[in-house]
Design an enzyme around this catalytic site. Sequence first.
Site, short mmCIF file in Angstrom:
data_model
loop_
_atom_site.label_atom_id
_atom_site.label_comp_id
_atom_site.label_asym_id
_atom_site.label_seq_id
_atom_site.Cartn_x
_atom_site.Cartn_y
_atom_site.Cartn_z
N CYS A 112 -5.90 -9.92 -87.32
CA CYS A 112 -6.94 -8.93 -87.66
C CYS A 112 -8.05 -9.52 -88.55
O CYS A 112 -8.87 -10.27 -88.03
CB CYS A 112 -6.30 -7.70 -88.29
SG CYS A 112 -7.28 -6.21 -88.04
N HIS A 220 -2.06 -6.13 -84.48
CA HIS A 220 -1.08 -6.33 -85.55
C HIS A 220 0.32 -6.53 -84.98
O HIS A 220 1.12 -5.59 -84.92
CB HIS A 220 -1.11 -5.14 -86.51
CG HIS A 220 -2.29 -5.13 -87.40
ND1 HIS A 220 -2.28 -5.67 -88.66
CD2 HIS A 220 -3.55 -4.71 -87.18
CE1 HIS A 220 -3.48 -5.57 -89.19
NE2 HIS A 220 -4.27 -5.00 -88.31
N GLU A 222 2.69 -8.01 -86.38
CA GLU A 222 3.70 -7.97 -87.45
C GLU A 222 4.38 -6.62 -87.55
O GLU A 222 5.45 -6.48 -88.15
CB GLU A 222 3.07 -8.34 -88.79
CG GLU A 222 2.34 -7.24 -89.53
CD GLU A 222 0.97 -6.88 -88.94
OE1 GLU A 222 0.52 -7.56 -88.00
OE2 GLU A 222 0.35 -5.94 -89.45
#
Length: 250
Positions: A112, A220, A222
């Site tokens: 990001c 994202h 993660e």
Amino acid sequence: MPRLAKVAVPADRKMIGPHPFQSVGEKYLRALHEAAGVWPLPLPSPWALDTGQWLDEVDGLFLTGSHSNIEPRRFGAGVVDPGFLHDPERDEATLSLIPMALQRGLPVFAVCRGLQEVNVAFGGSLLQKVHETTGYADHREDTAQPLEVQYAPAHPVNLAEGGWLAGIAGSTRVEVNSLHGQGIERLGRDLLVEARADDGLIEAVRHADPDSYLLAVQWHPEWRATENPFYAGTFRHFGDACRRHQARRR
Ligand SMILES: N[C@@H](CCC(=O)NCCCC(=O)O)C(=O)O
């Protein structure tokens, strides 16, 4: 227990009350440990450029997302919204560390804001309000929604044929989450497009040098990384590059 490859993670500078803190989101650290299989080391941004203290001790560099935006002067633009949050200490650190890491053969993975830092570090520019730019969709999250909704898949991305991400996904079209108001305008030098949204916005890049490892994504991965095979595979791909670097360093 084999010693895990170590990955430096430059922190955000955030004020909590009257005090500045160095802050790294726990979900990034968890994904690095559980999905990439590396040991994340938060890196205080104000001293990150004192690289003699740490650069030879790590096997990768990971750049997180952040609510803050890169200062527009960094990509030759003016301020479009004085209300935007900035983090000049982080900018100063990451924009220098990215080329430095590549020059030393250190794998880099960016998410990001990290993708945006990679693009700016290589001379590219950013759209500061994608949602107000003709022809582009709104890529922001609905902050009124619970986090599970904000980080849920939001739109498809088209993965470049023969690219790293298409190989990881086993497909050229996957659904990803989307939590960003800024995006790539002019692509930085020596960067190859790895993914685009349907509106044409560049959503992932890698470095053109086949001997370098630099992968950057706008979404994202993660978020609950171990529960999403594509996200997990992307972190593992980075972790494997860090382990190769670790083996060379021995
Ligand atoms: N500020 C930039 C980048 C957006 C970003 O990184 N969002 C994530 C913030 C919270 C988190 O770390 O998950 C933009 O708006 O484009």
